[in-house]
Design a protein around this motif. Structure first.
Motif: not given
Lengths: 193, 248, 562
Positions: C450-451, C454, C458, C479, C482-483, C486, C521, C532, C548, C556
Motif C-alpha cells: 500500500p505504501e 501511495r 503522490e 492519495y 491511500l495515506d 497506510c 493501486v 490493505y 489524511a 503530514t
C-alpha cells in the motif's frame, strides 16, 4: 441499533443538535400543522425540544443537525448511532461541515480558542477549563464519524423537504419496509445551501 | 455553434433515437438540437472547446468514453448519453469538484445561480464521499468592480477563453499545475493592476460558480448570464455590427 | 552540390589513429559515474600519463555509460590484441594504480577491482541501441562514424525510397518503446500519407518515470544514433524539421545533443542537403520545464510551441494536426535509436531477436533492492527471473523478492509467482502492468505494497497538470485514501470508495497520465489485497487525528495531520 421493525407499535423519533446553529431545528418547527400529523405517527423521544438527558434506546429515526466539532459531538453521535435504526444527516452542517467547518482553514484549534477566549473578551480573558468540550483538530461531516443511512442537505432543509423525506421514512418504517428508496428526490429535496 | 448550411444528413442514433446530424456537428450540439440532455460545465456555446470537466462523457461503443463536446458525429454512430455507469462517473466528478475547493453553498454569493450546485442536484449528490478541501488559494479583491475567489473555482477556463476569444484582452490564464492550478491575471499580478483588463465583466457573467462575482453582492445575490456569450459570438459570426448600407 | 564528407574516410582515419595507441582507457562520463567522481578519475589518469610521458601511447577517452552504474566510476582498458578490462569503483588511488601497473606497466592490476567479463549482467545482454554506449566518446562524430554510424542514413538516401524505409521498419516489427507499444511503421505511414508542405518528427526524451533513465543514457552516451534515427524517420515520412524534446533535468544529454547537432550540420549529415542528396532535414533541441505530463504527446507539442504544457483532446491526432497545425510524428528516443540498426543491418537481424509480437530488445533501468543497479539491454521475452536474479544479481542482504514494478506510475507490480513471465508487451499487460519506458524497480519482502501505491499516487498527484477534473482532484483524493490506509486509520468503506474512485479516474481522465494513475493501486490490490485489509479498521471507528491531509503542503506529521 435494534433489529425489530416498526410494526405493531408507535414509532420513536429523535433529533440531535451537534455543531450547528439550530436553524435546521427551526426549520423542523416550521412544519407547523404537519407536526400534528407527525405526532400521530410517532413519539419524539429525545432532542433539544425535549428535556431528556440521556439518548434513549430503540429509536427509529434520528435527525442529526450539525457538524462534529468537539468531543461531546463525537460522543452524542456515537450514542445516536448505537440506538437508532435510521440516522438522518440533517442539513448542510451535518452533511458537509458547512459553516461550522470554516475554522478548518484556520488550522490549529488551540490557537483559535486562545483568540476567542483570551484575546477578544472585554474583561479577564482566560483559557476555558473542562466546562468547554475539547475541540477536534478539524470539524468533520457527520458521515466521517458514524455511518449514515439518509442524507438531507439544505441550509436549512426547508420544512417541505423535511416533511417529504421524513414522512416517506416513517410511512415505510411503519409498514415494516425498512429504509425506502429516495431516488424520487428532486431539486426541492436535495439542493445544498 | 456556427450557423450550418443545408439540411442535416448524417444518420446517427442517440439513446435509441434515429436522428440526422449535420456534417461536423459535435455529439453535444446534436443532442441539444434534438432535445437530449447531456450535462456540461466547462463547455459554453460561443467559446472554444476545452474538454476538461469530463461531465459530458458519452458511450459511443469505443473502448473509451468520449467527451460529447469535442467528438464529431460520424455516420451510423450509436451514442448512449447516459447509463448507470456514466451516471456514477458523473456523480463522482461532481463530488470531486465539491471536495477540492470551498463549495459551501450556504455562504456563497452565487448560490441559486450556480451550475455546480445544479449539477449536484441533478446527479443526486446528497453528500460527498471524499474528504473536503478547505481554503487553499487567495481571494483577489483588487479589482474595483469584481472579485475572484479562487477556492470556488472549478478551473473550467471559461473566463480565460471568453477574455481571449471574445473580448480579445487575454487577461486570464492558468498558472501552476495539479490541484495547485489557479486562474491568474497577467503574469500573476493582482487583477486590479492588470492594464489589459477592460472591465467588460464577461469573465464574471460566464463563471459557472461563485469564483467570479460582482463586488458587494451578499450570499445568493450574484446572477450569472453565460448565454450572453453565445449571443455575442453569433452576432459576430453573422456580422451584425457591420453597416451594410455601403455595400447595398 | 556542396562537398560532403566521405564516411569511410572519416572512419579509416579514426581507426588508424586509434591503432597507434597500445592502450585506451575509456572513462565513463555519463551522469551516474560523473556524480560518483569520474571527472576526477579522468583528470588523474591524464595527469599521471603525462607525467609518465605515456600520453602518446595511451589514450584516455571520455565515454558514455557502460551500464553498471552502481559500481561506478567505471574505467575500461582496451589493449591492443587483448581482452579489455573493466575496473569498477575507481577512485583517485585506483586511477594511479591503473596507470602505473596497466597503462604503463602493461598488465591488468594485480588484485584490482575488476568486473569479470563473463558476469551475467553483461553476458545476458543483447545490445542494439546501447551498442556503442561506453565505447565511444559521445562528443565526437568521428567515434560514431568509426563504429559504422551514419551508414544507414547514407544507405537509405542513396539506395532506398522512403517507402522502402517504412517497409523495413514494418518488417522489423519495431514497436514504440515509450510504453504503449504502438507499431512504429504504422505511425510513420500516417505521417508519410499526411498532406502538408512542412512535417515534423519529434524525439520524445521527456523521460520521467521514477528510477528510469534509459533515454537519458542513450542521449548522453550516443547522441548521434538518435540524430541518425530521426533523419531516417524524416526521410521516410517526408518531414523537414525535427525536435528533440528533453527535460531540463538532463543537462548533460542536452549539451551533448546540441554538440552532436552542430557536428552533424558541419559534416552535412543534417541541413539543407544531407550528404549532398538534396534531402533537407534539420534538428533542434527543445528543453522541457520539468513536467511529467509533457511526455504525453499533445502536451509535449504544446510545450514545444511555447504554450502551457497540458494535453489536448485527440482527435485530431498529431499526424493530422500537430506542431503549428502541421502533421507531426512523435517517437520515443529509444524507438528512434533502434532505427539505424534496422535500416543498416536489415530488418531480419532485428526481428531475429525477441518474441512473436515483441521484436528486438528493450533497455531497462534496474533500481531498488538488487545487487547491481544500472542499465541493461535485453532481448524481448527474457524471463523476469533472469533479469532480477542473474543480471541484477538478486536481492541483497539475504532478503526475499517481493515484487517488481514496471511501467512507472502508469504500470503495476509483478509478484514473485510471475517471475518466470517473459518480459514483453503482451505478457506484462496481461499481468496488469506494462512495459512502460523501461523502469524496473525491484522490491524486497520489507516493502509494504500500500505504501508503494501511495508513493506512485503522490507522484501522479504532484505531476497532474490540473486540466481535467478526475485527474486533478481524483489523484488528491486517491492519495488521501491511500495515506489514511497506510497510517492504519483507513476504514473498510474507505477502501471501497478508493476503488470506485480509481475506476472513475481511469475511465474519465483526459490523457494517459490520469487514465493510468490508478494502475499501481489496481495492481497492488490485485496481488496484495490482504496487505490493505490488514490495515483497515471498522466503519464505525472514528479517529479524529487520523484523516489524511488534502493538499500538498498540508501538515503530514502525526500531531498536525487530519
Amino acid at each position: 441499533m435494534s433489529e425489530h421493525n416498526g410494526e405493531g407499535r408507535r414509532l420513536r423519533i429523535a433529533t440531535a443538535w451537534l455543531g450547528g446553529c439550530s436553524g435546521c431545528h427551526m426549520s423542523f418547527l416550521d412544519l407547523d400543522e404537519v407536526l400534528f400529523d407527525l405526532a400521530e405517527k410517532a413519539d419524539l423521544v429525545y432532542g433539544p425540544l425535549t428535556d431528556v438527558k440521556e439518548f434513549p434506546p430503540d429509536v427509529d429515526v434520528t435527525l442529526v443537525e450539525g457538524a462534529v466539532a468537539n468531543q461531546d459531538n463525537v460522543e452524542l453521535a456515537k450514542a445516536v448511532r448505537a440506538n437508532t435504526r435510521v440516522v438522518v444527516s440533517f442539513g448542510d452542517c451535518a452533511v458537509t461541515g458547512n459553516v461550522t467547518s470554516l475554522r478548518n482553514a484556520l488550522g490549529d484549534p488551540a490557537e483559535l480558542v486562545r483568540r476567542v477566549y483570551v484575546e477578544h473578551p472585554d474583561i479577564r480573558g482566560a483559557m476555558p477549563t473542562d466546562v468547554v468540550p475539547a475541540l477536534l483538530p478539524y470539524v468533520e461531516a457527520l458521515h466521517e464519524v458514524i455511518p449514515i443511512d439518509v442524507y438531507m442537505p439544505g441550509c436549512p432543509p426547508s420544512a417541505d423537504r423535511i416533511k417529504a423525506t421524513l414522512l416517506a421514512l416513517l410511512d415505510s418504517l411503519a409498514a415494516g419496509e425498512g429504509i425506502p428508496s429516495l431516488d424520487w428526490r428532486g431539486p426541492e429535496d436535495l439542493r445544498f445551501g | 455553434m456556427s450557423p450550418r448550411n443545408g439540411r442535416p444528413n448524417v444518420p446517427v442514433t442517440i439513446d435509441g433515437q434515429d436522428v440526422k446530424a449535420f456534417e461536423g456537428e459535435s455529439i453535444l450540439e446534436l443532442a441539444r438540437r434534438v432535445g437530449v440532455p447531456i450535462p456540461t460545465l466547462c463547455h459554453l456555446e460561443g467559446l472554444s472547446i476545452h474538454g476538461g470537466c469530463r461531465l459530458c462523457l458519452v458511450d459511443t461503443g469505443d473502448h473509451k468514453l468520449k467527451p460529447a463536446c469535442a467528438t464529431e458525429v460520424t455516420a451510423e454512430l450509436d451514442v448512449t448519453t447516459t447509463n448507470a455507469e456514466i451516471r456514477e462517473h458523473r456523480r463522482r466528478i461532481v463530488e470531486l469538484l465539491f471536495a477540492e475547493g470551498n463549495h459551501i453553498c450556504a455562504f456563497c454569493v452565487s448560490s441559486g445561480s450556480c451550475e455546480l450546485q445544479d449539477l449536484a442536484t441533478e446527479h443526486h449528490v446528497d453528500h460527498i464521499h471524499y474528504e473536503l478541501g478547505y481554503e487553499r488559494h487567495d481571494v483577489d479583491a483588487s479589482h474595483p468592480k469584481y472579485v475572484l475567489d479562487r477556492d470556488r473555482c472549478v478551473l473550467c477556463t471559461r473566463c480565460v477563453r471568453v477574455c481571449d476569444e471574445v473580448e480579445g484582452a487575454h487577461v486570464w490564464d492558468v498558472a501552476m499545475r495539479g490541484n495547485e492550478a489557479r486562474i491568474v491575471a497577467g503574469m500573476d499580478i493582482p487583477w486590479g493592476e492588470s492594464s489589459a483588463c477592460t472591465w467588460c465583466g464577461k469573465c464574471v457573467v460566464v463563471c459557472p460558480t461563485g469564483a467570479l462575482s460582482f463586488k458587494g453582492r451578499a450570499t445568493g445575490e450574484m446572477r450569472h448570464d453565460p448565454e450572453l456569450v453565445a449571443f455575442l459570438a453569433r452576432a459576430r459570426d453573422e456580422g451584425e455590427w457591420i453597416d451594410r448600407r455601403a455595400e447595398a | 552540390m556542396a562537398a560532403t564528407i566521405d564516411l569511410d574516410d572519416v572512419a579509416n582515419v579514426e581507426l588508424e589513429a586509434r591503432s597507434r595507441f597500445t592502450h585506451r582507457a575509456l572513462v565513463c562520463t555519463s551522469t551516474g559515474c560523473l556524480s560518483a567522481g569520474a571527472a576526477n578519475v579522468r583528470a588523474t589518469l591524464e595527469a599521471d600519463l603525462t607525467e609518465a610521458e605515456a600520453d602518446h601511447d595511451v589514450q584516455v577517452v571520455p565515454t558514455g555509460c557502460p551500464g553498471l552504474c552502481s559500481r561506478g566510476p567505471l574505467v575500461t582498458v582496451e589493449s591492443r590484441g587483448e581482452e579489455s578490462t573493466l575496473y569498477q569503483y575507481v577512485d583517485e588511488d585506483a586511477a594511479h594504480t591503473i596507470v602505473r601497473e596497466h597503462l604503463v606497466g602493461g598488465a591488468p592490476v594485480e588484485g584490482g577491482d575488476i568486473v569479470p567479463p563473463d558476469i551475467p549482467f553483461y553476458a545476458k545482454q543483447h545490445q542494439v541501441v546501447l551498442a556503442y554506449a561506453g565505447r565511444i566518446d559521445p562528443d565526437r562524430l568521428e567515434d560514431y562514424v568509426a563504429e559504422g554510424g551514419y551508414r544507414a542514413l547514407s544507405k537509405a538516401l542513396t539506395s532506398m525510397t522512403p517507402e522502402q524505409v517504412i517497409e523495413a521498419i514494418d518488417a522489423s516489427g519495431l514497436r514504440g518503446r515509450g510504453g504503449a507499444g504502438y507499431p512504429t511503421a504504422r505511425k510513420w505511414e500516417l505521417l508519410h500519407d499526411a498532406p502538408g508542405e512542412h512535417k515534423y518528427v519529434v524525439a520524445n526524451g521527456d523521460e520521467g518515470d521514477p528510477g528510469a533513465y534509459m533515454d537519458r543514457t542513450i542521449m548522453d552516451s550516443d547522441p548521434h544514433r538518435v540524430l541518425e534515427g530521426m533523419a531516417l524517420a524524416a526521410y521516410a515520412t517526408g518531414a523537414d524539421k525535427g525536435y528533440i524534446y528533453v527535460r531540463a533535468e538532463y543537462p548533460l544529454a542536452i549539451e551533448r545533443l546540441e554538440r552532436a547537432i552542430r557536428a552533424a550540420k558541419r559534416a552535412k549529415l543534417l541541413g539543407r542537403s544531407v550528404l549532398g542528396t538534396g534531402f533537407a532535414f534539420d534538428i533542434e533541441v527543445r528543453v522541457g520545464a520539468g513536467a511529467f505530463v509533457c511526455g504525453e504527446e499533445t502536451a509535449l507539442m504544446a510545450s514545444i510551441e511555447g504554450r502551457r504544457g497540458t494535453p489536448s483532446l485527440r482527435p485530431p491526432y498529431p499526424t493530422e494536426r500537430g506542431l503549428w497545425g502541421a502533421p507531426t510524428m512523435i517517437n520515443n528516443v529509444e524507438t528512434l535509436a533502434n532505427v539505424p540498426a534496422i535500416v543498416g543491418k536489415g530488418p531480419e537481424a532485428f526481428a531475429a531477436v525477441g518474441t512473436e509480437t515483441s521484436k528486438g530488445t528493450k533497455v531497462f533501468a534496474l533500481a531498488g533492492s538488487v545487487t547491481n543497479t544500472g542499465l541493461i539491454e535485453v532481448p524481448m521475452g527474457i524471463p523476469l527471473r533472469e533479469i532480477v536474479f542473474d543480471m541484477a544479481g538478486g536481492i541483497p542482504n539475504g532478503k526475499a523478492f517481493k515484487a517488481a514494478q514496471t511501467g512507472g506510475p502508469s504500470g503495476g507490480c509483478i509478484p514473485a509467482a510471475y517471475l518466470d513471465t517473459p518480459v514483453d508487451y503482451e505478457h506484462l499487460r496481461a499481468l496488469g502492468s506494462m512495459m512502460g519506458s523501461g523502469g524496473l524497480v525491484v522490491m524486497d519482502e520489507t516493502v509494504k505494497m500500500p505504501e508503494v501505491a501511495r508513493f506512485y499516487m503522490e507522484f501522479c498527484r504532484d505531476e497532474s497538470c490540473g486540466k481535467c477534473t478526475p485527474c486533478r482532484a481524483g489523484t488528491v483524493k486517491m492519495y488521501a485514501f491511500l495515506d489514511r490506509i497506510c497510517r492504519g486509520v483507513g476504514r473498510k468503506r474507505d477502501l471501497q470508495h478508493l476503488e470506485s474512485l480509481c475506476r472513475t479516474v481511469r475511465e474519465t481522465s483526459l490523457c494517459g497520465l490520469g487514465q493510468s494513475a490508478p494502475n499501481p493501486v489496481f495492481s497492488t490490490l490485485e496481488h496484495f489485497r490482504e496487505e490493505y485489509l490488514e490495515l483497515l479498521v471498522e466503519d464505525e471507528e472514528f479517529l479524529p487525528a487520523g484523516a489524511a491531509p488534502t493538499a500538498p503542503g498540508a501538515p503530514t506529521d502525526e500531531a498536525g495531520a487530519r
